[in-house]
Design a protein around this motif. Structure first.
Motif, PDB file in Angstrom:
ATOM      1  N   ASP A 179       4.033   3.614   8.772  1.00 53.68           N
ATOM      2  CA  ASP A 179       2.895   2.857   7.406  1.00 53.68           C
ATOM      3  C   ASP A 179       2.115   2.134   8.231  1.00 53.68           C
ATOM      4  OD1 ASP A 179       4.946   0.960   7.708  1.00 53.68           O
ATOM      5  OD2 ASP A 179       4.986   1.032   5.453  1.00 53.68           O
ATOM      6  N   TRP A 180       2.207   1.552   9.482  1.00 53.27           N
ATOM      7  CA  TRP A 180       1.295   0.846  10.300  1.00 53.27           C
ATOM      8  C   TRP A 180      -0.208   1.912  11.339  1.00 53.27           C
ATOM      9  CZ3 TRP A 180       2.546  -4.741  12.659  1.00 53.27           C
ATOM     10  CH2 TRP A 180       3.583  -5.516  11.466  1.00 53.27           C
ATOM     11  N   THR A 182      -2.502   4.794  10.470  1.00 54.13           N
ATOM     12  CA  THR A 182      -3.476   5.400   9.392  1.00 54.13           C
ATOM     13  C   THR A 182      -2.859   6.784  10.160  1.00 54.13           C
ATOM     14  OG1 THR A 182      -5.172   5.916  11.363  1.00 54.13           O
ATOM     15  CG2 THR A 182      -5.598   3.838   9.831  1.00 54.13           C
ATOM     16  N   ARG A 214      -5.024   1.876  13.735  1.00 52.61           N
ATOM     17  CA  ARG A 214      -3.638   1.195  13.095  1.00 52.61           C
ATOM     18  C   ARG A 214      -4.238   0.675  11.435  1.00 52.61           C
ATOM     19  NH1 ARG A 214      -0.561  -2.991  16.460  1.00 52.61           N
ATOM     20  NH2 ARG A 214      -0.481  -3.902  14.237  1.00 52.61           N
ATOM     21  N   ALA A 215      -2.907   0.765  11.133  1.00 46.95           N
ATOM     22  CA  ALA A 215      -3.860   0.651   9.473  1.00 46.95           C
ATOM     23  C   ALA A 215      -3.527  -0.822   9.044  1.00 46.95           C
ATOM     24  CB  ALA A 215      -2.729   1.457   8.444  1.00 46.95           C
ATOM     25  N   ARG A 216      -2.985  -1.487   9.879  1.00 45.45           N
ATOM     26  CA  ARG A 216      -2.776  -3.323   9.357  1.00 45.45           C
ATOM     27  C   ARG A 216      -2.470  -3.258  10.954  1.00 45.45           C
ATOM     28  NH1 ARG A 216       2.459  -4.447   6.690  1.00 45.45           N
ATOM     29  NH2 ARG A 216       1.895  -6.465   8.097  1.00 45.45           N
ATOM     30  N   THR A 217      -3.177  -4.987  11.104  1.00 40.02           N
ATOM     31  CA  THR A 217      -2.728  -5.742  11.686  1.00 40.02           C
ATOM     32  C   THR A 217      -1.772  -6.653  12.046  1.00 40.02           C
ATOM     33  OG1 THR A 217      -4.915  -7.178  11.120  1.00 40.02           O
ATOM     34  CG2 THR A 217      -5.619  -5.675  12.633  1.00 40.02           C
TER      35      THR A 217
END
Lengths: 279, 201
Positions: A179-180, A182, A214-217
């Motif tokens: 989930d980190w 996309t 990435r979906a999150r940093t």
């Protein structure tokens, strides 16, 4: 006592057994043979007990001298100039010379009786990351051969396939930090054709390709990782953890390679195309 | 507690904080489920690898209740330290106190090995004290064996010469890791540690 002497180690030759699993909580990597099926087969072919130490040869080039009569078996990447997947007698004074492999990367040389160097933390494996175990083999080094053996297996030739040439497909499942990334990042992971980087080693196989979105940093707190973890460092391209991987890592693991495919993963060569197949 | 997938041989247990990790690790290793190969605690997680079935492992891991107070229940080891580290004055400046006060705080706290990693025998030690020390801006290429250091909320001792970015406050002559010794590692998760000022060496 039986022994053999290394005349040339080739690009990299190390002693390997089943490694040091069970001590990861102390920061001790598992290490051990990278292609475990080929390593085990080599031992079985010479009647060694499971876990005997053998030589892991990287891209051929190993030249050894039999100081005494020895029974050996050579498995894994098929090196030119030597008998493969079969027990073979080397008479005292004979020289075994491994050419370049036609496919694959790692070849295993088992000697009946096992390579009898001192064990470190329960294993004779060379761990290139932590420095535990014997140093990589060097020219003019004499390796003692042990005497702990079982009956010979009564097979002349093991019918095994050589490591694949061309495109290699490794099955993967989502990892703890899927989930980190996309959905497009995941789709890219399992759709693109990667190429094995020349920076690959016993710690990990690095793949060159398109970076993943990435979906999150932010930074991940270091966490435990197992063999086959596919870690995505800031470059966005995968590193697949092999035998000498650190016990923890600080980059998100997007996926894991299915364990039946880890031996094939240990045989991919720099430049070879690799696909990761969602399973 | 969340169980996260980690291939077909492991599960990653995600917990709330370090205390819960240590409590979970202590409970799990006191009575390990069948077929468990490795249990690897870290800052927020415990990785468990198995040679058996993931379903069986998953049920066993869900049934574990973290032990409260695991930080203070392990056995205690004393580590004599010569506090002459190159970064001691920088650390004092960061904390807004004198070097002597840094030593006082470091020796006054009781530390617990929360987890290991980075190198064989390298323990990440935590205490009840409020340490929050940034790493050095540029890591050293060579930190000597036995260097006693701080980074973030952790203290640690380098088990052998290696590169490192932690702030060095002292050194110990105690062999933290020796592969020819049984046990090889002095620091294992749950062990309590007290640093003792050994003077100027």
């Amino acid at each position: 006592m039986s022994s053999l002497t290394v005349l040339e180690p080739g690009p990299l030759a190390t002693i390997q057994d089943r490694g040091r699993a069970g001590q990861a909580a102390l920061g001790v990597p598992a290490s051990g043979a990278c292609d475990r099926a080929s390593y085990s087969l080599a031992n079985r072919l010479v009647g060694n007990p499971d876990g005997a130490a053998a030589i892991e040869v990287t891209y051929g080039g190993l030249v050894v001298h039999a100081d005494t009569d020895l029974v050996v078996a050579i498995t894994g990447a098929p090196c030119a100039g030597v008998p493969l997947n079969a027990p073979t007698t080397l008479h005292a004074g004979q020289v075994l010379r491994l050419g370049a492999p036609a496919s694959g990367l790692r070849t295993y040389v088992a000697v009946r009786g096992g390579i009898d160097v001192p064990a470190v933390l329960g294993s004779r494996s060379t761990d290139l990351l932590s420095g535990l175990g014997p140093a990589p083999l060097v020219a003019n080094q004499t390796l003692p051969v042990g005497s702990s053996v079982e009956p010979m297996p009564g097979v002349d030739l093991a019918p095994v396939a050589h490591p694949a040439e061309g495109n290699v497909v490794l099955r993967v499942t989502p990892g703890p930090r899927r989930d980190w990334f996309t959905d497009a990042g995941w789709a890219s992971l399992v759709a693109q054709t990667y190429h094995v980087s020349s920076n690959s080693n016993r710690v990990g196989v690095r793949l060159d390709g398109e970076p993943l979105e990435r979906a999150r940093t932010g930074e991940l707190a270091s966490e435990g990782m197992a063999r086959g973890a596919i870690q995505i460092p800031p470059s966005g391209t995968p590193v697949i953890f092999l035998a000498d991987h650190p016990v923890t890592g600080g980059y998100p693991v997007i996926a894991y390679v299915a364990s039946p495919d880890l031996d094939a993963c240990a045989q991919v060569r720099p430049g070879q195309p690799v696909r990761l197949l969602s399973s | 507690m969340r169980l996260l997938p980690s291939g077909d041989r492991a599960l990653l247990v995600e917990l709330d904080d370090l205390d819960e990790v240590l409590g979970y690790y202590t409970a799990l290793t006191a009575d390990p489920p069948a077929d468990v190969v490795d249990v690897v605690p870290a800052a927020r997680t415990v990785l468990v690898t198995t040679s058996g079935s993931l379903d069986v492992l998953s049920r066993a891991l869900r049934a574990v209740t973290p032990i409260a107070g695991a930080q203070t229940s392990g056995d205690l080891i004393e580590i004599p330290v010569v506090y002459d580290g190159e970064d001691l004055s920088d650390v004092a400046q960061l904390l807004g106190c004198s070097a002597a006060e840094v030593v006082e705080r470091h020796t006054g706290d009781e530390w617990t090995v929360a987890f290991c990693g980075f190198a064989p025998g390298f323990g990440y030690l935590t205490s009840a004290g409020s340490w929050d020390i940034p790493r050095r801006e540029s890591p050293r290429t060579k930190v000597p064996t036995g260097a006693v250091a701080l980074a973030g909320e952790f203290s640690g001792v380098y088990p052998r010469e290696s590169p490192g970015g932690w702030q060095l406050i002292g050194r110990t002559s105690v062999r933290i890791f020796d592969s020819s010794r049984e046990p090889a590692a002095l620091f294992h998760p749950g062990r309590r540690v007290r640093f003792v000022d050994a003077g100027r060496g």
